[in-house]
Design a protein around this motif. Structure first.
Motif, PDB file in Angstrom:
ATOM      1  N   LYS A   1      64.356   9.624 -43.757  1.00 59.62           N
ATOM      2  CA  LYS A   1      64.574   8.225 -43.445  1.00 59.62           C
ATOM      3  C   LYS A   1      63.140   7.631 -43.659  1.00 59.62           C
ATOM      4  N   VAL A   2      62.027   8.141 -43.120  1.00 63.55           N
ATOM      5  CA  VAL A   2      60.813   7.543 -43.544  1.00 63.55           C
ATOM      6  C   VAL A   2      60.471   7.363 -44.942  1.00 63.55           C
ATOM      7  N   THR A   3      60.443   8.538 -45.478  1.00 65.14           N
ATOM      8  CA  THR A   3      60.280   8.755 -47.109  1.00 65.14           C
ATOM      9  C   THR A   3      61.239   7.569 -47.775  1.00 65.14           C
ATOM     10  N   ARG A   4      62.373   7.655 -47.398  1.00 66.94           N
ATOM     11  CA  ARG A   4      63.300   6.457 -48.305  1.00 66.94           C
ATOM     12  C   ARG A   4      62.833   5.287 -47.954  1.00 66.94           C
ATOM     13  N   GLU A   5      62.602   4.751 -46.670  1.00 66.63           N
ATOM     14  CA  GLU A   5      62.038   3.461 -46.263  1.00 66.63           C
ATOM     15  C   GLU A   5      60.680   2.975 -47.090  1.00 66.63           C
ATOM     16  N   PHE A   6      59.987   4.033 -46.982  1.00 67.59           N
ATOM     17  CA  PHE A   6      58.641   3.724 -47.536  1.00 67.59           C
ATOM     18  C   PHE A   6      58.726   3.516 -49.067  1.00 67.59           C
ATOM     19  N   GLU A   7      59.639   4.388 -49.775  1.00 71.14           N
ATOM     20  CA  GLU A   7      59.843   3.990 -51.276  1.00 71.14           C
ATOM     21  C   GLU A   7      60.567   2.929 -51.462  1.00 71.14           C
ATOM     22  N   GLN A   8      61.529   2.255 -50.572  1.00 71.18           N
ATOM     23  CA  GLN A   8      62.214   1.073 -50.706  1.00 71.18           C
ATOM     24  C   GLN A   8      61.294  -0.207 -50.644  1.00 71.18           C
ATOM     25  N   ARG A   9      60.127   0.068 -49.962  1.00 74.85           N
ATOM     26  CA  ARG A   9      59.166  -1.032 -49.460  1.00 74.85           C
ATOM     27  C   ARG A   9      58.187  -1.152 -50.668  1.00 74.85           C
ATOM     28  N   PHE A  10      57.713   0.206 -51.049  1.00 73.06           N
ATOM     29  CA  PHE A  10      56.614   0.186 -51.893  1.00 73.06           C
ATOM     30  C   PHE A  10      57.060   1.065 -53.302  1.00 73.06           C
ATOM     31  N   SER A  11      56.628   0.403 -54.393  1.00 68.85           N
ATOM     32  CA  SER A  11      56.787   0.950 -55.790  1.00 68.85           C
ATOM     33  C   SER A  11      55.865   2.095 -56.042  1.00 68.85           C
ATOM     34  N   GLU A  12      55.923   3.047 -56.681  1.00 68.08           N
ATOM     35  CA  GLU A  12      54.873   4.174 -57.117  1.00 68.08           C
ATOM     36  C   GLU A  12      53.858   3.483 -57.796  1.00 68.08           C
TER      37      GLU A  12
END
Length: 137
Positions: free
Chosen positions: A36-47
């Motif tokens: 969940k932390v990984t998915r939330e982080f990726e949704q909030r910030f782009s690579e």
């Protein structure tokens, strides 16, 4: 390592999240947390935004996740339901034991009632014999 376990989740976007817990913490909940932390982080910030960042990227939601996952039963609905089922099962066992105890007590009362009935019949027969020899005027 010894009494600790590490959980690592790596996403397709080269992001990795690591959680370290004690051995008692449920594996399923720890993996749910890092996912969940990984998915939330990726949704909030782009690579691209992360690679162009000149300072450390702050992820305020992380503290919320960590606070929520301190109690695995509250964080994971399956564990929560399992805990409730275990509690219900314990209450059910206690109730069944009580019913069995009451059933034994009822059996004792039935036996005593049968004994009293037998004694009452014997008393009646004895009284009838005793009264038959006497004349009531």
């Amino acid at each position: 390592q010894n009494e600790y376990v590490g959980y690592v989740y790596r996403s397709h976007e080269q992001l990795a999240v690591v959680a370290i817990t004690d051995r008692e913490y449920p594996d399923m909940v720890a993996m749910e947390l890092v996912t969940k932390v990984t998915r939330e982080f990726e949704q909030r910030f782009s690579e691209a935004a992360i690679s162009k960042a000149t300072q450390a990227v702050t992820f305020a939601e992380l503290e919320g996740f960590l606070a929520k996952y301190q109690d695995p039963q509250q964080a994971n609905t399956i564990l929560k339901v399992q805990k409730e089922l275990d509690e219900t099962k314990a209450v059910l066992h206690k109730t069944m034991e009580g019913l069995l105890d009451r059933n034994e007590q009822l059996d004792m009362l039935v036996d005593k009632s049968n004994q009293l009935s037998t004694q009452s019949k014997m008393f009646y027969k004895t009284a009838k014999k005793t009264n038959s020899c006497c004349i009531v005027m």
